[in-house]
Design an enzyme around this catalytic site. Structure first.
Site, PDB file in Angstrom:
ATOM      1  N   LYS A 174       0.880  -1.184   0.000  1.00  7.15           N
ATOM      2  CA  LYS A 174       0.000   0.000   0.000  1.00  7.15           C
ATOM      3  C   LYS A 174       0.912   1.227   0.000  1.00  7.15           C
ATOM      4  O   LYS A 174       1.437   1.626   1.022  1.00  7.15           O
ATOM      5  CB  LYS A 174      -0.850  -0.039   1.260  1.00  7.15           C
ATOM      6  CG  LYS A 174      -2.199   0.631   1.277  1.00  7.15           C
ATOM      7  CD  LYS A 174      -2.344   1.979   0.706  1.00  7.15           C
ATOM      8  CE  LYS A 174      -2.288   3.131   1.666  1.00  7.15           C
ATOM      9  NZ  LYS A 174      -2.054   4.427   1.001  1.00  7.15           N
ATOM     10  N   GLU A 249       9.314   2.361  10.948  1.00  9.66           N
ATOM     11  CA  GLU A 249      10.350   3.398  10.893  1.00  9.66           C
ATOM     12  C   GLU A 249       9.628   4.725  10.735  1.00  9.66           C
ATOM     13  O   GLU A 249       8.885   4.917   9.772  1.00  9.66           O
ATOM     14  CB  GLU A 249      11.303   3.145   9.726  1.00  9.66           C
ATOM     15  CG  GLU A 249      12.329   2.058  10.005  1.00  9.66           C
ATOM     16  CD  GLU A 249      13.255   2.365  11.167  1.00  9.66           C
ATOM     17  OE1 GLU A 249      13.432   3.545  11.513  1.00  9.66           O
ATOM     18  OE2 GLU A 249      13.788   1.409  11.753  1.00  9.66           O
ATOM     19  N   CYS A 283      13.794  11.319   6.093  1.00 15.93           N
ATOM     20  CA  CYS A 283      13.691  11.031   7.529  1.00 15.93           C
ATOM     21  C   CYS A 283      15.021  11.314   8.208  1.00 15.93           C
ATOM     22  O   CYS A 283      15.058  11.633   9.390  1.00 15.93           O
ATOM     23  CB  CYS A 283      13.256   9.594   7.738  1.00 15.93           C
ATOM     24  SG  CYS A 283      14.267   8.439   6.823  1.00 15.93           S
ATOM     25  N   GLU A 384       9.124  17.348  14.071  1.00 14.59           N
ATOM     26  CA  GLU A 384       9.604  17.107  12.709  1.00 14.59           C
ATOM     27  C   GLU A 384       8.881  18.055  11.750  1.00 14.59           C
ATOM     28  O   GLU A 384       7.653  18.140  11.766  1.00 14.59           O
ATOM     29  CB  GLU A 384       9.316  15.655  12.310  1.00 14.59           C
ATOM     30  CG  GLU A 384       9.938  15.292  10.985  1.00 14.59           C
ATOM     31  CD  GLU A 384       9.630  13.860  10.560  1.00 14.59           C
ATOM     32  OE1 GLU A 384       8.459  13.450  10.634  1.00 14.59           O
ATOM     33  OE2 GLU A 384      10.569  13.158  10.140  1.00 14.59           O
TER      34      GLU A 384
HETATM   35  P1  NAP Z   1       2.059   8.836   6.748  1.00 18.79           P
HETATM   36  O1  NAP Z   1       1.061   9.909   6.571  1.00 18.79           O
HETATM   37  O2  NAP Z   1       2.180   8.196   8.082  1.00 18.79           O
HETATM   38  O3  NAP Z   1       1.686   7.727   5.633  1.00 18.79           O
HETATM   39  C1  NAP Z   1       2.478   6.584   5.445  1.00 18.79           C
HETATM   40  C2  NAP Z   1       1.636   5.501   4.783  1.00 18.79           C
HETATM   41  O4  NAP Z   1       0.626   5.050   5.699  1.00 18.79           O
HETATM   42  C3  NAP Z   1       0.886   5.963   3.528  1.00 18.79           C
HETATM   43  O5  NAP Z   1       0.870   4.928   2.591  1.00 18.79           O
HETATM   44  C4  NAP Z   1      -0.517   6.213   4.096  1.00 18.79           C
HETATM   45  O6  NAP Z   1      -1.534   6.181   3.105  1.00 18.79           O
HETATM   46  C5  NAP Z   1      -0.639   5.055   5.052  1.00 18.79           C
HETATM   47  N1  NAP Z   1      -1.692   5.185   6.056  1.00 18.79           N
HETATM   48  C6  NAP Z   1      -2.222   6.330   6.560  1.00 18.79           C
HETATM   49  N2  NAP Z   1      -3.187   6.016   7.479  1.00 18.79           N
HETATM   50  C7  NAP Z   1      -3.246   4.668   7.549  1.00 18.79           C
HETATM   51  C8  NAP Z   1      -4.030   3.743   8.306  1.00 18.79           C
HETATM   52  N3  NAP Z   1      -4.943   4.144   9.201  1.00 18.79           N
HETATM   53  N4  NAP Z   1      -3.836   2.421   8.123  1.00 18.79           N
HETATM   54  C9  NAP Z   1      -2.909   1.979   7.243  1.00 18.79           C
HETATM   55  N5  NAP Z   1      -2.146   2.802   6.479  1.00 18.79           N
HETATM   56  C10 NAP Z   1      -2.305   4.127   6.643  1.00 18.79           C
HETATM   57  O7  NAP Z   1       3.526   9.325   6.346  1.00 18.79           O
HETATM   58  P2  NAP Z   1       3.982  10.180   5.064  1.00 18.79           P
HETATM   59  O8  NAP Z   1       3.512  11.582   5.248  1.00 18.79           O
HETATM   60  O9  NAP Z   1       3.615   9.441   3.821  1.00 18.79           O
HETATM   61  O10 NAP Z   1       5.583  10.130   5.207  1.00 18.79           O
HETATM   62  C11 NAP Z   1       6.344  11.066   5.908  1.00 18.79           C
HETATM   63  C12 NAP Z   1       6.820  10.473   7.235  1.00 18.79           C
HETATM   64  O11 NAP Z   1       7.567   9.298   6.973  1.00 18.79           O
HETATM   65  C13 NAP Z   1       7.755  11.382   8.005  1.00 18.79           C
HETATM   66  O12 NAP Z   1       7.396  11.390   9.353  1.00 18.79           O
HETATM   67  C14 NAP Z   1       9.118  10.709   7.845  1.00 18.79           C
HETATM   68  O13 NAP Z   1      10.040  10.964   8.866  1.00 18.79           O
HETATM   69  C15 NAP Z   1       8.730   9.281   7.802  1.00 18.79           C
HETATM   70  N6  NAP Z   1       9.791   8.478   7.197  1.00 18.79           N
HETATM   71  C16 NAP Z   1      10.585   7.717   8.032  1.00 18.79           C
HETATM   72  C17 NAP Z   1      11.627   6.951   7.509  1.00 18.79           C
HETATM   73  C18 NAP Z   1      12.503   6.117   8.412  1.00 18.79           C
HETATM   74  O14 NAP Z   1      13.187   5.237   7.922  1.00 18.79           O
HETATM   75  N7  NAP Z   1      12.516   6.373   9.712  1.00 18.79           N
HETATM   76  C19 NAP Z   1      11.857   6.960   6.132  1.00 18.79           C
HETATM   77  C20 NAP Z   1      11.051   7.757   5.316  1.00 18.79           C
HETATM   78  C21 NAP Z   1      10.003   8.503   5.864  1.00 18.79           C
HETATM   79  P3  NAP Z   1      -2.065   7.554   2.422  1.00 18.79           P
HETATM   80  O15 NAP Z   1      -0.955   8.091   1.601  1.00 18.79           O
HETATM   81  O16 NAP Z   1      -3.211   7.097   1.608  1.00 18.79           O
HETATM   82  O17 NAP Z   1      -2.438   8.464   3.551  1.00 18.79           O
END
Ligand code: NAP
Length: 492
Positions: A174, A249, A283, A384
Site C-alpha cells: 500500500k 520506521e 527522515c 519534525e
Molecule cells: P504517513 O502519513 O504516516 O503515511 C504513510 C503511509 O501510511 C501511507 O501509505 C498512508 O496512506 C498510510 N496510512 C495512513 N493512514 C493509515 C491507516 N490508518 N492504516 C494503514 N495505512 C495508513 O507518512 P507520510 O507523510 O507518507 O511520510 C512522511 C513520514 O515518513 C515522516 O514522518 C518521515 O520521517 C517518515 N519516514 C521515516 C523513515 C525512516 O526510515 N525512519 C523513512 C522515510 C520517511 P495515504 O498516503 O493514503 O495516507
C-alpha cells in the site's frame, strides 16, 4: 492521461469505488500526471485474500529460485532506470540526480536481497543427549503488509518488498496515495521478472480506508510500515491487539554537533546537504545544528550564505539543486513551522517564506530557511518539519551539546564535526540515535548496512543489510533424535 490501477491477484483492477485521486507534479500543479482509482475496503480485502492464496506455493518455492526472480527485477529496474527516475522526479519533486541516487539504492538493495536468498541459513546445535541434535530453519510469516510513504517511493517499497519475498512471504503493498506512478511501475517490474500470480498485490487507496482494511485483516501476519509517528503507533496498537509483529520506521529530528576544532568548510557543506537536500524531506534530514559558542557566528554566517546559493526549480532541470515540497499539505506545514519559529522567538536569518518568481509560482516551493538562537524548548527544535528548515542551537561546550542533541523524542540519525578522536568516540558512546555519522551528513545509507532508528523513531528489527530478513522470518527449531529408541534421560 494514464489511469493508475491496483494490481490484485495478477490483474489490474477496475475499481467499483468511483473515487479517484489526481497525481500532481508539485513543481508545477498544472501538470496533472495521471489519476489513481482508489480501492474500496472490499477490494483491499481481495488483495489480502489473493496474497493468502498464493502463499503456500511461494513458500514451497526454493529460496534461491525466489532470489532469481528478485535479481531479475533488479535488472529490469536498471533497464528502466531513467524512466523510473523521471517519474519519481515528476510526482515527488526531488531533483533528477536525487532520483537517480534513489534508484541506485533500490537496485543495490535488490541485488543484496537476491544474494541473501542463498544464505537463509539456520544453525545446527549439538544436543545434551547422544545421537541427538537440533537445528533451526527460517520460515516466512505468511501475508505481509508493506505500507510506505511518499518521500522515497521507490527505495522504501523495494527495501521492504524484496526481503519479504525472498523470505517466502507474499505481500500486499500500500503505497502513499500521492505517489502512485512509481508504485505501479515497480509492481509491473516485479511481475515481469516472473512473480507468480498473487505473490505481490498493489493496493491504491486511502490509508484510512484501504490501508486500515489491510492491516486489520486476520490473514495479514506482519506489518512493515514507514511513515509518520501518528500512523505508525496506531498500526502498532492495532497489531498488538492481534499479536502480530510490526516494524515501524518513523520520524526524525536529526542533529549535527559542530565542535570548535572542526573543519568548518566540511561542517557547513555537510549540514547544508543534510538540511536542504531532497527539500528536507528525508527522515534522516538534518534539522538541528548544535554548535558551540566559539564557532557559532562563523557557522551561521557560512550556512546562510550556502542556503542562499541554492537554485530552486523543477527537478527535471539538471541545474536545479532543490525541488518543491511534495504537496499542498506539506507545503503549508513547512510555512506554518516558519511562523511558529518566528512566534516562539527564534531569530530568522534566512528564508522563512514561500519561494516565488523564476518559474516557481505554480509549484510548492519554500525558501531554504535558517533559524538562529533556537532554544531546546521551541517547537522548531522538537517537532519534525519535513522541509528545508534548519534550527541552530548554540551551546557552551561538548557536554551541553550532548544534552541538547539527545533532548529529543526521536533517535534516527546524527553527525558530529570534530577532529578530536576522544570527542568522536565520546559522541558515538553518548548519542542516542540508531545511526550516526562522523564528519559527514546525517543522511544516506547503503544497501548492505542496517538502517533505522531508536527511541520514538523505530520499532522492530532493522531494515536492510545483515538484518534485512530478520523481520520477515520466523525461527522454527527442530529436534532430531536418531537413536531409534525411547528417549533416555531428560531434557529440561
Ligand atoms: P504517513 O502519513 O504516516 O503515511 C504513510 C503511509 O501510511 C501511507 O501509505 C498512508 O496512506 C498510510 N496510512 C495512513 N493512514 C493509515 C491507516 N490508518 N492504516 C494503514 N495505512 C495508513 O507518512 P507520510 O507523510 O507518507 O511520510 C512522511 C513520514 O515518513 C515522516 O514522518 C518521515 O520521517 C517518515 N519516514 C521515516 C523513515 C525512516 O526510515 N525512519 C523513512 C522515510 C520517511 P495515504 O498516503 O493514503 O495516507
Amino acid at each position: 492521461m494514464p489511469t493508475y490501477r491496483s494490481f490484485i491477484d495478477g490483474a489490474w483492477l477496475n475499481s467499483v469505488s468511483g473515487r479517484t485521486a489526481p497525481n500532481i507534479n508539485p513543481a508545477n500543479i498544472n501538470d496533472v500526471i495521471g489519476e489513481s482509482e482508489l480501492c474500496t475496503r472490499e477490494e483491499a480485502r481481495g488483495a489480502v485474500e489473493s496474497a493468502y492464496n498464493a502463499f503456500k506455493a511461494w513458500k514451497r518455492t526454493p529460496a534461491p529460485a525466489r532470489g532469481r526472480i528478485i535479481a531479475k527485477a533488479g535488472r529490469l529496474m536498471e533497464e528502466r532506470k531513467e524512466e523510473l527516475a523521471a517519474m519519481l522526479t515528476r510526482e515527488e519533486g526531488k531533483t533528477i540526480s536525487e532520483a537517480r541516487g534513489e534508484l541506485t539504492r533500490a537496485i543495490n538493495v535488490v541485488e543484496f536481497c537476491a544474494g541473501e536468498s542463498r544464505r537463509m541459513n539456520g544453525e545446527t546445535i549439538p544436543s545434551e543427549l547422544p545421537a541427538n541434535f537440533a537445528y533451526t530453519v527460517k520460515e516466512p510469516h505468511g501475508v505481509v503488509a508493506c505500507i510506505t510513504p511518499w518521500n522515497f517511493p521507490i527505495a522504501i517499497p523495494v527495501w521492504k518488498i524484496a526481503p519479504a519475498l525472498v523470505a517466502g512471504n507474499t505481500v500486499v503493498f500500500k503505497p502513499a496515495t500521492i505517489t502512485p506512478g512509481t508504485a505501479v511501475m515497480l509492481t509491473e517490474i516485479f511481475y515481469e521478472a516472473g512473480l507468480p500470480q498473487g505473490v505481490l498485490n498493489l493496493v491504491l487507496g486511502s490509508g484510512s480506508e484501504a490501508g486500515d482494511e489491510i492491516v486489520n485483516h486476520p490473514a495479514v501476519r506482519a506489518i512493515s510500515f514507514t511513515g509518520s509517528n501518528e500512523i505508525g503507533i496506531k498500526l502498532y496498537q492495532q497489531a498488538a491487539a492481534r499479536g502480530i509483529p510490526v516494524q515501524a520506521e518513523m520520524g526524525g529530528k536529526n542533529p549535527v554537533v559542530v565542535l570548535e576544532d572542526c573543519d568548518m568548510e566540511l561542517a557547513v557543506e555537510s549540514t547544508a546537504q543534510g538540511a536542504f537536500g531532497s527539500t528536507g524531506q528525508r527522515c534522516t534530514a538534518t534539522s538541528r545544528a548544535v554548535v558551540v559558542d566559539a564557532v557559532a557566528n562563523e557557522f551561521v554566517e557560512r550556512i546562510v550564505a550556502r542556503a542562499k546559493s541554492f537554485k530552486l526549480g523543477e527537478g527535471s532541470d539538471a541545474s536545479t539543486h532543490i525541488g518543491p515540497s511534495v504537496d499542498e499539505g506539506q507545503f503549508n506545514t513547512v510555512l506554518k513551522y516558519m511562523d511558529i519559529g518566528r512566534e516562539d522567538g527564534a531569530e530568522l536569518v534566512c528564508g522563512g517564506k514561500r519561494a516565488s518568481g523564476d518559474g516557481l509560482d505554480n509549484g510548492y516551493f519554500v525558501e531554504p530557511t535558517v533559524f538562529d538562537r533556537v532554544t531546546p524548548d521551541m517547537r522548531i527544535a522538537r517537532e519534525e518539519i519535513f522541509g528545508p528548515v534548519l534550527s541552530v542551537l548554540r551551546v557552551k561546550d561538548f557536554d551541553e551539546a550532548m544534552i541538547v542533541a539527545n533532548d529529543s523524542e526521536y533517535g534516527l540519525s546524527s553527525s558530529v564535526f570534530t577532529n578530536d578522536a576522544n570527542n568522536i568516540y565520546r559522541f558515538v558512546d553518548e548519542i542516542e540515535t540508531g545511526m550516526t555519522h562522523i564528519n559527514s551528513p546525517t543522511t544516506g545509507g547503503e544497501a548492505h548496512i542496517p538502517f533505522g532508528g531508536i527511541k520514538s523513531t523505530g520499532i522492530g528489527a532493522r531494515e536492510q543489510g545483515s538484518t534485512s530478513l530478520d523481520f520477515y522470518t520466523e525461527l522454527k527449531v527442530v529436534y532430531v533424535d536418531y537413536t531409534g529408541r525411547k528417549r533416555e534421560g531428560n531434557l529440561y
